[in-house]
Design a protein around this motif. Structure first.
Motif, mmCIF file in Angstrom:
data_model
loop_
_atom_site.group_PDB
_atom_site.id
_atom_site.type_symbol
_atom_site.label_atom_id
_atom_site.label_comp_id
_atom_site.label_asym_id
_atom_site.label_seq_id
_atom_site.Cartn_x
_atom_site.Cartn_y
_atom_site.Cartn_z
ATOM 1 N N THR A 13 15.584 3.287 26.993
ATOM 2 C CA THR A 13 14.908 4.535 27.361
ATOM 3 C C THR A 13 14.580 5.339 26.112
ATOM 4 O O THR A 13 15.389 5.437 25.190
ATOM 5 C CB THR A 13 15.807 5.377 28.298
ATOM 6 N N LYS A 14 13.368 5.904 26.098
ATOM 7 C CA LYS A 14 12.972 6.795 25.017
ATOM 8 C C LYS A 14 12.306 8.027 25.603
ATOM 9 O O LYS A 14 11.303 7.928 26.315
ATOM 10 C CB LYS A 14 12.010 6.103 24.046
ATOM 11 N N GLU A 15 12.874 9.190 25.295
ATOM 12 C CA GLU A 15 12.335 10.465 25.775
ATOM 13 C C GLU A 15 11.858 11.293 24.584
ATOM 14 O O GLU A 15 12.498 11.320 23.536
ATOM 15 C CB GLU A 15 13.398 11.233 26.558
ATOM 16 N N THR A 20 9.304 11.010 29.346
ATOM 17 C CA THR A 20 9.923 9.691 29.249
ATOM 18 C C THR A 20 8.850 8.649 28.960
ATOM 19 O O THR A 20 8.071 8.275 29.843
ATOM 20 C CB THR A 20 10.677 9.345 30.551
ATOM 21 N N ALA A 21 8.817 8.179 27.715
ATOM 22 C CA ALA A 21 7.808 7.191 27.303
ATOM 23 C C ALA A 21 8.216 5.775 27.695
ATOM 24 O O ALA A 21 7.372 4.941 28.016
ATOM 25 C CB ALA A 21 7.595 7.272 25.795
ATOM 26 N N VAL A 22 9.522 5.502 27.629
ATOM 27 C CA VAL A 22 10.075 4.213 28.040
ATOM 28 C C VAL A 22 11.232 4.509 28.976
ATOM 29 O O VAL A 22 12.147 5.256 28.613
ATOM 30 C CB VAL A 22 10.546 3.385 26.820
ATOM 31 N N ASN A 23 11.174 3.926 30.178
ATOM 32 C CA ASN A 23 12.083 4.340 31.248
ATOM 33 C C ASN A 23 12.928 3.170 31.749
ATOM 34 O O ASN A 23 12.484 2.358 32.563
ATOM 35 C CB ASN A 23 11.271 4.934 32.407
ATOM 36 N N GLY A 44 3.548 2.451 27.422
ATOM 37 C CA GLY A 44 4.794 2.449 26.654
ATOM 38 C C GLY A 44 5.035 1.189 25.853
ATOM 39 O O GLY A 44 6.104 1.010 25.273
ATOM 40 N N LYS A 45 4.019 0.318 25.773
ATOM 41 C CA LYS A 45 4.197 -0.979 25.110
ATOM 42 C C LYS A 45 4.545 -0.830 23.622
ATOM 43 O O LYS A 45 5.506 -1.435 23.142
ATOM 44 C CB LYS A 45 2.917 -1.817 25.243
ATOM 45 N N THR A 47 5.664 1.781 22.094
ATOM 46 C CA THR A 47 6.946 2.480 21.951
ATOM 47 C C THR A 47 8.102 1.493 22.080
ATOM 48 O O THR A 47 9.078 1.562 21.327
ATOM 49 C CB THR A 47 7.088 3.607 22.990
ATOM 50 N N ARG A 223 3.575 3.407 33.072
ATOM 51 C CA ARG A 223 4.285 4.687 32.932
ATOM 52 C C ARG A 223 5.700 4.491 32.386
ATOM 53 O O ARG A 223 6.644 5.136 32.812
ATOM 54 C CB ARG A 223 4.330 5.427 34.274
ATOM 55 N N GLY A 224 5.825 3.572 31.425
ATOM 56 C CA GLY A 224 7.093 3.382 30.727
ATOM 57 C C GLY A 224 8.112 2.511 31.415
ATOM 58 O O GLY A 224 9.181 2.272 30.867
#
Length: 257
Positions: A13-15, A20-23, A44-45, A47, A223-224
């Motif tokens: 996960t990256k916020e 939230t870019a990667v969920n 989100g690829k 990221t 959407r991540g």
């Protein structure tokens, strides 16, 4: 072909300031396969790639290489393990010759840093290996050309050669055919296929025709989050994937069969 997992993420996960870019992405990359990460713009690829290569720290989650956590490692440590990212902007030195670019990359395998001041005698010892790499990507005739003068597709081939010089175990290819004409795309697809022998490849790619021709497994992000996963036939027929690629991209999904 080995079926062992070589690279894995667990709830990655990256916020960014509440976005939230990667969920909670669970990614499983099998050793020896070519695995694609696809999805609409903003999925989100890139990221995910930045998290895997530690250009960004994850907010939560874990990254494993051969079953061991590499989440806390730095980007240079990740590269030394054999996870090498290619096809980034300015991945080669434009004012050096094609041969010189590959020799610089080969110094990494000798345990040296980039010693631009080393004597020609020392660097010439690398020529045989460098020329073999250039031959493998169809650039032997361009060895003495200044890199900035190469056509775009040939520059991407050089980036692949410099990546191979670092002896990667896992090659992470970021949009390898972006901005290419049909002829260059076909050439790079074949180069990737050759480079993948005995290696694992994880690639972000917009061109779904390329994905359908090259990849053993595909993970679709939207959407991540992971939307679907499987081979090309199952992923391209997935209703949610078709919905995510609405409009012009929908035509690309259908046209890539």
């Amino acid at each position: 072909m080995s079926q062992a997992l070589i690279l894995e993420t667990r709830q990655l996960t990256k916020e960014f300031r509440g976005f939230t870019a990667v969920n909670a992405v669970d990614l499983q990359v099998t050793e020896g396969q070519i695995h694609a990460l696809i999805g609409p713009n903003g999925a989100g690829k890139t990221t995910v790639f930045n998290l895997l290569t530690k250009y960004l720290p994850p907010t939560r989650g874990d990254i494993l290489y051969r079953g061991k956590s590499i989440t806390k490692m730095k980007s240079n440590e990740i590269a030394r393990l054999g996870l090498v990212r290619s096809f980034q902007i300015s991945a080669v030195f434009p004012q050096m010759t094609v041969l010189e670019n590959v020799r610089v990359a080969l110094q990494r395998t000798m345990g040296n840093s980039f010693h631009f001041w080393k004597s020609n005698k020392v660097l010439n010892q690398l020529n045989e290996r460098a020329m073999a790499l250039l031959e493998s990507v169809g650039l032997a005739h361009y060895a003495q050309h200044i890199t900035v003068e190469l056509p775009y597709g040939r520059k991407r081939a050089l980036e692949l050669a410099t990546t191979l010089a670092m002896e990667p175990t896992v090659m992470l290819l970021d949009e390898p055919t972006q901005g290419m004409g049909h002829e260059d795309v076909d050439r790079v697809v074949e180069l990737i296929r050759q480079a993948a022998k005995g290696r694992t490849v994880l690639m972000v790619e917009h061109n779904l025709s390329v994905v359908s021709r090259l990849c053993d497994k595909i993970t679709v992000l939207a959407r991540g989050a992971v939307l679907a996963e499987g081979d090309y036939a199952s992923v391209s027929a997935h209703p949610k994937v078709r919905e995510a690629y609405m409009g012009s991209e929908q035509a690309t999904v259908e046209g890539a069969h």
